[in-house]
Design an enzyme around this catalytic site. Sequence first.
Site, PDB file in Angstrom:
ATOM      1  N   GLY A 259      36.935  36.880  28.985  1.00 19.33           N
ATOM      2  CA  GLY A 259      35.776  36.064  29.331  1.00 19.33           C
ATOM      3  C   GLY A 259      34.906  36.841  30.298  1.00 19.33           C
ATOM      4  N   GLU A 262      36.550  41.118  36.975  1.00 19.86           N
ATOM      5  CA  GLU A 262      36.130  40.998  38.367  1.00 19.86           C
ATOM      6  C   GLU A 262      35.831  42.319  39.069  1.00 19.86           C
ATOM      7  OE1 GLU A 262      39.138  40.308  37.049  1.00 19.86           O
ATOM      8  OE2 GLU A 262      40.783  40.921  38.342  1.00 19.86           O
ATOM      9  N   GLU A 294      35.628  34.720  38.905  1.00 15.66           N
ATOM     10  CA  GLU A 294      35.469  36.161  39.177  1.00 15.66           C
ATOM     11  C   GLU A 294      35.137  36.387  40.653  1.00 15.66           C
ATOM     12  OE1 GLU A 294      36.594  37.896  36.881  1.00 15.66           O
ATOM     13  OE2 GLU A 294      36.502  36.327  35.350  1.00 15.66           O
TER      14      GLU A 294
HETATM   15 ZN   LIG Z   1      40.754  36.589  36.463  1.00 14.67          ZN
END
Ligand SMILES: [Zn+2]
Length: 835
Positions: A259, A262, A294
């Site tokens: 998705g 970070e 994130e």
């Molecule tokens: Zn994560």
Amino acid sequence: MIVVMPSLTRAEATARAAAVEVREYEVDLDLTGEGETFGARTTVRFAARPGASTFLEFEPVSVGSVTLNGAPVPAGAMDGERLHLSGLAESNELVVDAVMRYSNTGEGLHRYVDPADGSTYLYQHMFINNAGRILPSFDQPDMKASFKISVTAPAGWLVAANGPLVAGKDGRWEFAPTKPISTYLCSLIAGPYHAVTDEHDGIPLALYARAALAEPLEAEAPEIFQVTKQCLDRFHEIFKIRYPFGHYQQAFAPEFNFGAMEYPGLVVFRDEFIYRSAVTESEREHRANVIAHEMAHMWFGDLVTMAWWDDLWLNESFAEYLGTRIAAEATRFPGTWTTFAMQRKAWGLRADQHPSTHPVAPAEVTDTDQALLNFDGISYAKGAAVLKQLVAWVGDDAFLAGVNAHFEAHAYGNATLADLLGALSAASGRDLTAWADVWLRRAQVNTLRTEVTRQDGAYTSVAVLQTAPEQFLTLRPHKVGIGLYDRTAEGAVVLRKRVEVEIQAAERTEITELAGEPVADLLLLNDGDLTYAKIRLDEESTAAVPALLPLLDDSLARAVLWASTLDAVVDGERPVAELVTLVLAALPVESEVVVVEDVLRATRSLVDRYSTPETRPAALELVAQAADRLLAVSEPGGSRQLAAARGLIGATVDVNRLRGWLEGRDVPEGLAIDADLRWLIVYRLAVLGAAGTAMIDAEFERDRSATGEQWAARSRAARPDAEAKAAAWEAIIGDATLSNRLVEMTASGFWQAEQLDLVRPYVARYFAEMPGMMRLRSGMSAEKTATYAYPNVMVEPATRSLAAELLATGDLDPILRRVVEDADDDLRRALAARF
Ligand SMILES: [Zn+2]
């Protein structure tokens, strides 16, 4: 291209960290060449025990020169994907000039050509063991270093990295050195990306997306920036250390496997988050949640990093918990815990009951392959649910005090679970050893069940019974809410009383607080969704669910009931037909969009696998009716209308109606038949045999975008046509030139419950040919392909026999082994529930 990824073992990592201390990497990339490769010149400066030997991960196409402390390194130093060095000095400088290869699997330096305009886009993803595909490096999380990145890029490109830009002119981009970070967190994007900038509280903000998405990026930027600012403010309220990485850039990249990821100072998201068509509020909520997730990693993961991958769960559990919490507390999406109860926990529960289940915190993760396999519903959802339970257990003040002390003690360094538990115990005054042992070190899920006795309209006793699966005997302490709900004369269902109690790690806990209470219409165990368990209600409450569920005001309470109902069907305790009846009665009045979406999705999947070929058409028709009824009562242009329309498109067999919508006939008022909804319709028509290649090609001509290309691939694979299936299968199994996303979309269109006879021959081919595919693709791309291509609609004993034969093979790829074991277990349940 054959990809064999080396796996770093924990023992190797420990020995290397003891011998070497890395200080900085200087990386200079040349991205101006045509074709499949790029140039990389890397300088690594590191200290070592004099005379020691070590190795770096490195996977070049060819090497121009390698020098260590000014002297050439012999050619024999390259061994597979490792560069071996010996005779190290106290202070060392390694300089390597090499040609490297772009990837199309989302790992390494991924290269993407946009079908919309022919532009090329790159992004770097070095997680979990892919740093060597870009530069020679000590690729393990506890060897943090500063990265100084420079890039030569074609004219007209934009390049961004973790650190701020210090000089940029005529295609030359130079970035400031980063603070000490782990290799897997080093980040880069390059290409003609479109940028939108802003600023908040002294922190420069930026958003990037492909030029073809410039218009939707501009349209979405206000909401993304607003959520970003709200989350930054909230994190600054609860954490004592300010955001530590300077600017906060968020890039939206094509074909991203996760998705989002970070990377400090430059988070990368999949670019499906830049909406070009109408989406529901729950999709916007999900994006806000991912932004917060994130951002949580900036502290937990990036500032303080796990020492080894056995604590990867801690990164993800924390980010999942805090992302859900901060999105609810700071943004316009207060319902994230309802989504969590409904969607995320179901993911965790499923993973936790699979043969591959493992403790949240595994005692031993021997290598990076193992770590990647553990990156699942347990690490994210169960871990976050357990943290929610921990906060209920120690209290929020103690929790935050412990976490802040943890950050202060380990900033820019590494830490372990033991370090965190120590900080939380000190802050809360509670010894967490026993709690951590049963919740973090033991696998599997408990079932909690209410048992009541009653007399003269009052409870004489209320007890919670706890069980564990046979081979896992662990019972756990749980803090839970229990709600007593009554039906009023006006037809509403209201909460009369709610207690929060501690359930002992025992088979039976008496809830003395409720003895003598008048009997409720619904006694809801796990009200508020505090604990992680399978929930079963007493008999009377279960019987009352169909009548009361539609009337319950509290969306979280409804989510707990829906989740428990779906789970009982998955377990074969209740027939799928009963679920479909409930959906038909309760869904049309459901106001929470995420509940609508999730119930439709889960029910659709259960109908495909849990009903027989004979009963399926009628069950599917009822799902379509439920969606249609909801569509009829939904506000025009709203999220519920869109969710209902999507549910209807996915379940209906009414080809004329679908064609009509494409042509603008009888479209419900307010429903936009935009690019993405058109593709959903074309895909469904393809499944039903009502859209041929000409229609799919015409739709791609109309929507020549990245998304259009992916939907076209999926639609072609979905057609009930022998040639279409053969071509799709060939692409899945043997086409290494196909990118990760295109192969996933092809695989996800292949198996259709409507086409069992046509696809049956491919069941045997899956088990015969998938081991070969695993050698063609790597890591996450291989895992996703094997998962999407699994014949899970072929709920037949023959499928299980073939799975058993493959699993009996000795040298089966460990990723494929896990995919097959778990998918076969799902099939076992479905088969048992059917007959
Ligand atoms: Zn994560």
